[in-house]
Design a protein around this motif. Sequence first.
Motif: not given
Length: 277
Positions: A17-37, A54-57
């Motif tokens: 899943l990807s959520r594009r962020g706002g201004a250039a230079g804003s943080p990018t965060v990667l989320f990693v789920h538990p097993a079997n979810l 900017t968020c990636l899961a």
Amino acid sequence: MSSVDRIFFGAGSGSALSRRGGAAGSPTVLFVHPANLQARCWQAVLAAVPAEWTCLAIDLSGHGSSVRHDTYGVDRWLRECVELLDAAEVADVHLVGASVGAAVAVELAAAHPDRVRSVTTVGGAFRAADPADSHAFLAAVAAKGTRAAVLDILASEAGMDAALVAAVAADISVNSDEEAARVWTAAAVAAGLRAAPRLRCPTLAIVGDRDVGCPVRDSRAFAELTGGRLAVIVGHGHLPMYTAPARVAAYLGSLVEGTRPDRTPHRRSTTGTGSRS
């Protein structure tokens, strides 16, 4: 909140899943789920973190819309996270991992210190699961099926009501029982404390005080080994991304915003009181 889109990488073998962020230079965060979810277990947290991020899961292999394999492990899942970051052209990232996802995040940060700005764990799998507990869970999967076995666990999960149980149930990866057992077997041996001494970035360990499988003492050990923060959410168990998403987002925001160039990182041990968020 900005729209959350499904993206694919690795010639279509990986999903996120990807959520594009706002201004250039804003943080990018990667989320990693538990097993079997799967990746969408983070949806309530994504709704609560700053819109400019900017968020990636990721859907790790064996989960969600990603490919299935004969075998799994932290090393394979780590490589998939790097592949996603490369495909998304992310140079540096803040990592958030829950349960076995925490072990993946810690190993990734240890292997690629130049690319990781911070690590946040949520009910982190810092030690291998108790063999008796693993045996009992696998026996339950064989006897009644993965979904029923997981729902039995959720019945005693702190902070859960009927609506939240239904939400978690909807996020259980659709796998055969044999596939789910392979995923769990790989996850059960994950031990994030092994790589913890090699981390050089700011860290935050979030944990429910009623988390039985990944207890507070393990998250405390991780925080101490890395010189990081400990945030204990009172009255909650292993899945605070469901039961206390606003609280998780607030702790995460404090860490991520504190690492930005114009901010001074704030690293100390802290205990949070929990409420339904």
